[in-house]
Design an enzyme around this catalytic site. Structure first.
Site, PDB file in Angstrom:
ATOM      1  CB  SER A 295      -8.189   3.777   3.256  1.00  0.00           C
ATOM      2  OG  SER A 295      -7.277   3.060   4.067  1.00  0.00           O
TER       3      SER A 295
ATOM      4  CE  LYS B 206      -3.828   2.042   2.707  1.00  0.00           C
ATOM      5  NZ  LYS B 206      -4.676   1.902   3.923  1.00  0.00           N
TER       6      LYS B 206
ATOM      7  CB  SER C 298      -8.439   0.871   5.979  1.00  0.00           C
ATOM      8  OG  SER C 298      -9.097   2.110   6.040  1.00  0.00           O
TER       9      SER C 298
END
Lengths: 95, 487
Positions: free
Chosen positions: B154, B79, B178
């Site tokens: 997210s 990420k 998330s």
């Protein structure tokens, strides 16, 4: 809980954020809605409850006072928008 | 025609160890998949072709030399919230669009040391603030199961990339859901470990008392392999926990006879899509067949988790994001007329709408005269929520329920309504407030879109969670499903 336009401006100043005049009303509406959601907390009596700031209520761990890192000033300063002679440059503060 | 993308990390690792495929071949295969498919998804912000192939070549040397760790040569994606030395680390914000990190996050260091290859950096909601991946400066990510819908957030880029098998696995972070929510919406196994299990060093901070790194994988077995490498005390993160890291793979095959599963009645209320409820109930019935015992429980304060979270997380974010001031790194506005103008415009122009909203909420609740009414109150509610879990874990081993109230929603459907977006995390947020470990496991489909079963465990019981998830995956094959356009 309702936040008006003047309050949005005050909060933006506190947060050091420039907000476009045209967006202020929508911030006022959204922030008010969020605070209404948050206000559900008030329905609960929390007298005597110890606030929780961390899942384990631990104290800060300390380490030996020894050198663990080395100087990388040039690497770090290379990331800055403006530098000179090892200093970060910002707009003039004093005349 | 090779089909490496249909293989799990565990399978790929075995093939690499046996010399059936090289890391360079595998890495090139996934780089090609990204090149040929990601225009449909926008799941990557940066692809590291050259570096990945160089890392893969190194890993091949280690494999040839023998005794290489299990994940050696396996390519994954990180990420874009994890700092990566020499590689752009943007947190999906204009603020960090020009930021090339001068160091690695500990998660990245640990993966590198284990011989894992980094394919690239995945898209996400800006500064991890969002539940749909629509707040990214680089544009939204699409859900591979239906590109008109969101992948969740997210960590939406990581979820979409693994769901479309553009990477065999990816890292993510979970502050309020998330990892678990996008894992549910994309049909993946998502793991958020106990707070402090994995170091937060070099993971760009959103809400420091809630943030935790974890994984997106196809299987629980893969999550165990990744967690083995990621976990542990880190001197660079004083909140990382000094507790032995077990081998998370050893417990996977234990049978579940007598396992006590708690079902909180609050997680099956009117807010839950009835079809999603049916899928979750079917998964629980599967556990019953495996010998587990179902216990009805209550988490009476769970309805307060979203309100408390939207005080605590913004308060911490307003403090954490004060470091972005246009002085030492990141975005600086053009032609500032004075210092204050520079701060205000750099931040005003560098941050997106949702980030600004949360900073302002945080600044408000922490401001003079409001602290007790908001922040302190929220911390007291946080204690009540955590105590609910403590009481529940006296009676049960794990808690199960839906991960999200619905399947993936349409792009744009909630983007103008922050409150309805926030409620996407209604079942996941309490777990972060308490600091517990949680997973989402693929449990079926509603209208062709995946549904996740959320499993929450007691502190540091990741081994048990993974065991519980693995046993389900031995009896079902939802986790094997690949979206048609990417099969």
């Amino acid at each position: 809980m309702s936040i008006d336009i003047d309050e949005v401006k005050k909060i933006a100043k506190l947060a050091c954020l420039n907000v476009d005049e045209a967006d202020i009303q929508s911030y006022a509406t959204n922030l008010s809605n969020i605070l209404d959601l948050v206000a559900q907390m008030n329905a609960v009596d929390t007298t005597g409850v110890t606030p929780m700031s961390h899942p384990f209520d631990v104290v800060q761990r300390l380490r030996e006072d020894v050198v663990t890192d080395f100087n990388r000033r040039e690497d770090f300063m290379a990331l800055a928008p403006e530098t000179e002679d090892g200093l970060y440059l910002v707009p003039k503060v004093l005349e | 025609m090779s089909n490496y993308h249909t293989k799990s990390v565990t399978e790929l690792s075995a093939m690499l160890q046996a010399g059936e495929v090289s890391s360079v071949e595998l890495t090139q295969y996934f780089l090609d998949r990204i090149k040929n498919n990601d225009d449909k998804l926008n799941s990557f912000i940066t692809v590291c072709e050259e570096q990945a192939l160089a890392q893969a070549a190194e890993s091949d040397e280690k494999l040839k030399a023998g005794n290489a760790p299990l994940l050696t040569g396996v390519p994954i994606a990180h990420k874009d919230i994890f700092c990566t030395d020499g590689v752009k680390t943007s947190c999906a914000s204009k603020m960090l669009d020009n930021f090339v990190s001068p160091y690695d996050a500990t998660v990245v260091t640990n993966m590198r040391a284990a011989g894992v290859v980094m394919l690239g950096k995945t898209n996400m909601d800006e500064f991890a603030m969002g539940s749909s991946n629509e707040t990214s400066f680089y544009g939204g990510v699409k859900n591979p199961w239906d590109t008109l819908t969101v992948p969740g957030g997210s960590s939406g880029g990581s979820a979409a990339a693994v769901a479309a098998r553009l990477a065999p696995a990816a890292t993510g972070t979970d502050t309020g859901g998330s990892i678990r929510q996008p894992a549910a919406l994309c049909g993946l196994t998502g793991l958020k470990p106990t707070y402090g299990r994995v170091s937060r060093y070099g993971m760009i901070a959103f809400a420091s008392s809630l943030d935790q790194a974890g994984t997106f994988t196809q299987t629980a077995e893969d999550s165990a392999l990744m967690l083995n490498v990621m976990s542990g005390l880190d001197e660079k993160d004083s909140t990382s926990v000094d507790k032995e890291v077990p081998d998370y793979t050893t417990n996977l095959n234990q049978d579940l006879k007598g396992l006590k599963i708690g079902l909180p009645k609050e997680y099956f209320d009117e807010g839950l899509n009835a079809d999603v409820a049916k899928v979750v109930e079917a998964a629980i019935a599967e556990y019953k067949k495996m010998g587990a015992e179902i216990v009805d429980i209550s988490l009476p304060n769970s309805h307060l988790s979203v309100p408390a979270y939207y005080v605590i997380a913004p308060a911490e974010c307003s403090s954490n994001l004060s470091r972005f001031d246009g002085v030492r790194f990141g975005y600086r506005c053009d032609d500032p007329k004075d210092l204050e103008d520079m701060y205000k415009r750099s931040r005003g122009e560098g941050f997106g709408e949702e980030v600004k909203r949360r900073i302002m909420i945080g600044a408000y609740v922490l401001s003079a005269g409001y602290y007790d009414a908001y922040y302190l109150k929220a911390q007291k509610i946080r204690r009540l929520i955590s105590d609910d879990f403590k009481a529940a874990f006296e009676k049960v081993d794990v808690i199960m329920g839906p991960t999200a109230p619905d399947v993936a929603f349409k792009i744009g459907e909630k983007s103008d309504d922050p409150i309805s977006m926030y409620l996407s995390d209604i079942y996941t947020i309490a777990v972060n407030l308490a600091g517990l470990p949680g997973m989402s496991v693929p449990a079926g489909f509603v209208n062709g879109l995946p549904v996740g079963l959320q499993i929450t465990g007691n502190y540091f019981k990741e081994s048990q969670l993974l065991n519980v998830a693995h046993q389900y995956q031995k009896n079902t094959d939802w986790h094997r499903a690949i979206p048609e356009d990417f099969s």
